[in-house]
Design an enzyme around this catalytic site. Structure first.
Site, PDB file in Angstrom:
ATOM      1  N   ASP A 163       1.835  20.048 -20.551  1.00 37.28           N
ATOM      2  CA  ASP A 163       1.101  18.805 -20.756  1.00 37.28           C
ATOM      3  C   ASP A 163       2.057  17.918 -21.557  1.00 37.28           C
ATOM      4  OD1 ASP A 163      -0.441  16.704 -21.687  1.00 37.28           O
ATOM      5  OD2 ASP A 163      -2.248  17.922 -21.906  1.00 37.28           O
TER       6      ASP A 163
ATOM      7  N   TYR B 239       0.841  -1.207   0.000  1.00 41.19           N
ATOM      8  CA  TYR B 239       0.000   0.000   0.000  1.00 41.19           C
ATOM      9  C   TYR B 239       0.869   1.248   0.000  1.00 41.19           C
ATOM     10  CZ  TYR B 239      -3.767   3.228   0.883  1.00 41.19           C
ATOM     11  OH  TYR B 239      -4.667   4.254   0.757  1.00 41.19           O
TER      12      TYR B 239
ATOM     13  N   PHE C 129      -7.343  21.609 -24.350  1.00 41.28           N
ATOM     14  CA  PHE C 129      -7.646  20.183 -24.444  1.00 41.28           C
ATOM     15  C   PHE C 129      -8.866  19.932 -23.569  1.00 41.28           C
ATOM     16  CE2 PHE C 129      -7.481  15.691 -23.379  1.00 41.28           C
ATOM     17  CZ  PHE C 129      -7.532  15.176 -24.667  1.00 41.28           C
ATOM     18  N   THR C 130      -9.704  18.983 -23.985  1.00 40.48           N
ATOM     19  CA  THR C 130     -11.009  18.772 -23.351  1.00 40.48           C
ATOM     20  C   THR C 130     -10.931  18.644 -21.825  1.00 40.48           C
ATOM     21  OG1 THR C 130     -10.735  16.430 -23.848  1.00 40.48           O
ATOM     22  CG2 THR C 130     -12.031  17.718 -25.411  1.00 40.48           C
TER      23      THR C 130
ATOM     24  N   PHE D 252     -18.901  14.719 -25.977  1.00 41.42           N
ATOM     25  CA  PHE D 252     -18.521  13.869 -27.117  1.00 41.42           C
ATOM     26  C   PHE D 252     -18.416  12.400 -26.735  1.00 41.42           C
ATOM     27  CE2 PHE D 252     -14.069  13.291 -25.872  1.00 41.42           C
ATOM     28  CZ  PHE D 252     -13.878  14.359 -25.009  1.00 41.42           C
TER      29      PHE D 252
ATOM     30  N   ARG E 212     -13.350  15.257 -33.734  1.00 44.34           N
ATOM     31  CA  ARG E 212     -12.709  16.352 -33.002  1.00 44.34           C
ATOM     32  C   ARG E 212     -13.172  17.637 -33.680  1.00 44.34           C
ATOM     33  NH1 ARG E 212     -12.105  15.114 -28.192  1.00 44.34           N
ATOM     34  NH2 ARG E 212     -10.213  14.130 -27.455  1.00 44.34           N
TER      35      ARG E 212
ATOM     36  N   LYS F 129      -0.207   7.584 -23.364  1.00 43.64           N
ATOM     37  CA  LYS F 129       0.226   7.956 -24.726  1.00 43.64           C
ATOM     38  C   LYS F 129       1.717   7.623 -24.877  1.00 43.64           C
ATOM     39  CE  LYS F 129      -3.854  10.156 -24.423  1.00 43.64           C
ATOM     40  NZ  LYS F 129      -4.210  11.322 -23.672  1.00 43.64           N
TER      41      LYS F 129
HETATM   42  C1  LIG Z   1      -5.229  12.139 -23.170  1.00 41.48           C
HETATM   43  C2  LIG Z   1      -4.824  13.512 -22.877  1.00 41.48           C
HETATM   44  C3  LIG Z   1      -5.021  14.076 -21.608  1.00 41.48           C
HETATM   45  C4  LIG Z   1      -5.801  13.378 -20.514  1.00 41.48           C
HETATM   46  O1  LIG Z   1      -5.213  12.211 -20.135  1.00 41.48           O
HETATM   47  P1  LIG Z   1      -6.052  10.906 -19.668  1.00 41.48           P
HETATM   48  O2  LIG Z   1      -4.977   9.919 -19.355  1.00 41.48           O
HETATM   49  O3  LIG Z   1      -6.917  10.511 -20.827  1.00 41.48           O
HETATM   50  O4  LIG Z   1      -6.845  11.285 -18.490  1.00 41.48           O
HETATM   51  C5  LIG Z   1      -4.549  15.342 -21.402  1.00 41.48           C
HETATM   52  N1  LIG Z   1      -3.940  16.034 -22.370  1.00 41.48           N
HETATM   53  C6  LIG Z   1      -3.745  15.542 -23.607  1.00 41.48           C
HETATM   54  C7  LIG Z   1      -3.058  16.356 -24.641  1.00 41.48           C
HETATM   55  C8  LIG Z   1      -4.182  14.271 -23.903  1.00 41.48           C
HETATM   56  O5  LIG Z   1      -4.025  13.791 -25.131  1.00 41.48           O
END
Ligand SMILES: *Cc1c(COP(=O)(O)O)cnc(C)c1O
Length: 464
Positions: free
Chosen positions: A221, A78, A130-131, A455, A388, A264
């Site tokens: 980011d 933990y 970004f969303t 979306f 998008r 990613k």
């Molecule tokens: C995917 C993404 C996020 C959010 O990350 P999650 O792991 O999906 O929560 C933030 N910024 C960018 C540019 C992304 O592509």
């Protein structure tokens, strides 16, 4: 007679395949039933009805044998798991940030940094929204202001760094609101919503200079920072001799911290983190993470997941890996481009972005052309892509009106190390087939609209 030598030599992926997962193309009738049941939203399809899944590159990459071996070394304590310390060490060496707060994925890190740094009434300038990033900034009481260069909103502009910040615009925002209302500048590398477009080191250095003068932080980011580094290596004067690892380190050094979706670049199926240099921010974030994610040495990840992230992060900055990864995206994009199919240029790092406005000029943005195009591609070939455009952009939080983004795109996103060149050929030919019949694609009407990030779950019906 000997064949003529090729004008250039081919390259191939720096891996071979050890495990395979069968995929299957379902019949046209089943595809029609599936997309109807999904409300014409590719997010609502079942993956078993999908043949080649290019919905996203998020969490869909193939892990290496080293990563899978690392999973067996998961220390599921933990508190104080040794995988946490390995990940911390790796983030320090690959990115250079001092303090690590693991989270379940990228948005967990966005939530925490937004809570720590943003006060109601604050302004957060950034190189395109970004969303999830913008939503967390808004939920913390802030407002996002786009300061990306205008070329980013023009799908046809071939500017090599469409992720760059418009420094004049940023300066004007600082002048208008005052530095005290700006907790940080939000910098994405690459810019997902602009089509996976990079920011240059030169521009980032200028952003650093400008913000330093005002005492404003820069939060990166870092989701696709290795892909961003590849474009810097290929395109930015003076960067050709450097490794991806060196460029990534310098990129991070120009910022005060990062949010990271490890799903990613870092080649894992789940995971993320926040990393910062400032002790005070770290202390507060490390406290908040306990409420929302988990203890500060796991933050929502299993020990084995942290191990896979640590190994994946190192693999992500390997020059051969990144060349093959982005190279596959370029291969698909060049094919579509040669056929005259309208795509966002230059070709981005993680996918091809079809310009739905140019693809379907007979459809007004109010009938969701990119949503309709993604559905049409699925019907043609079982290839799953995503919208998008106006659906992703959502509504203005003050007026309640739909944003009408300049970019109305379908993202054809390539998972890392998953599909072959033959899969890319099938995808390209399907998009061409839809393009040749494009006048038959009808617009959509939204019949269900969820409140947040619509979306993902919105439902549609074809018009007339
Ligand atoms: C995917 C993404 C996020 C959010 O990350 P999650 O792991 O999906 O929560 C933030 N910024 C960018 C540019 C992304 O592509």
């Amino acid at each position: 007679m000997d064949p003529a030598p090729p004008s250039r030599r081919s390259w191939a992926e720096p891996f071979k395949i050890k495990v395979v997962e069968p995929v299957r193309l379902v019949s046209p009738e089943l595809r029609l039933t599936a997309i109807r049941e999904a409300g014409y939203n590719t997010f609502l399809l079942r993956s078993q009805d999908v043949y080649i899944d290019l919905l996203t590159d998020s969490g869909t990459s193939a892990m290496s044998d080293r990563q899978w071996a690392g999973m067996m070394l998961g220390d599921e304590a933990y508190a104080g798991s040794r995988n946490f310390y390995h990940l911390e060490e790796t983030v320090r060496s690959v990115y250079g940030y001092q303090h690590l707060i693991p989270t379940h994925q990228g948005r967990g890190a966005e939530h925490i940094i937004s809570r720590v740094l943003i006060k109601p009434g604050n302004i957060i300038p950034g190189n395109m929204y970004f969303t999830t990033t913008r939503l967390h900034q808004e939920l913390a009481g802030g407002s996002f202001i786009d300061v990306i260069i205008p070329e980013a909103h023009d799908p046809a502009s071939e500017h090599p760094f469409k992720g760059n910040v418009d420094l004049g615009k940023l300066e004007a925002v600082i002048g208008e609101y005052g530095a005290s209302r700006i907790p940080y500048v939000s910098i994405a590398a690459t810019v997902n919503m602009a089509g996976g477009q990079p920011i240059s080191l030169e521009n980032l250095r200028a952003v650093r200079e400008l913000t330093r003068g005002h005492g404003i932080r820069v939060i990166l980011d870092a989701t696709r920072v290795a892909e961003n580094a590849y474009f810097i290596q290929q395109r930015e004067p003076g960067q050709q001799g450097r490794t991806i690892a060196e460029i990534v380190r310098e990129t991070c050094s120009l910022t005060d911290g990062c949010t990271m979706s490890a799903k990613k670049d870092a080649l894992v199926n789940i995971g993320g983190f926040l990393a910062v240099n400032d002790w005070d921010i770290f202390e507060e974030a490390r406290n908040i993470v306990v409420i929302y994610e988990g203890l500060h040495t796991y933050g929502g990840m299993a020990g084995r997941d942290m191990e896979a992230v640590a190994i994946g992060l190192e693999e992500s900055v390997d020059d051969e890996h990144i060349r093959a990864r982005v190279g596959q995206v370029l291969y698909l994009g060049e094919k579509l481009r040669a056929w005259g199919i309208p795509i966002v240029l230059p070709i981005g790092g993680h996918g091809i972005f079809l310009d739905a406005k140019a693809f379907l000029p007979h459809l007004d943005q109010s009938v969701y052309p990119a949503q309709a195009l993604a559905a049409a591609i699925y019907l043609d070939s079982g290839v799953r892509t995503m919208e998008r455009g106006i659906v992703s952009a959502g509504r203005d939080k003050d007026t309640g009106l739909e944003y009408r983004p300049k970019l109305e795109l379908v993202r054809v996103t390539i998972p890392r190390r998953v599909y072959t060149q033959a899969h890319m050929d099938v995808v390209a030919e399907s998009i061409l087939a839809v393009y040749q019949e494009r006048s038959n694609v009808r617009g959509l009407r939204m019949v269900y609209e969820p409140r947040y990030l619509r979306f993902f779950q919105a439902r549609f019906e074809p018009l007339g």
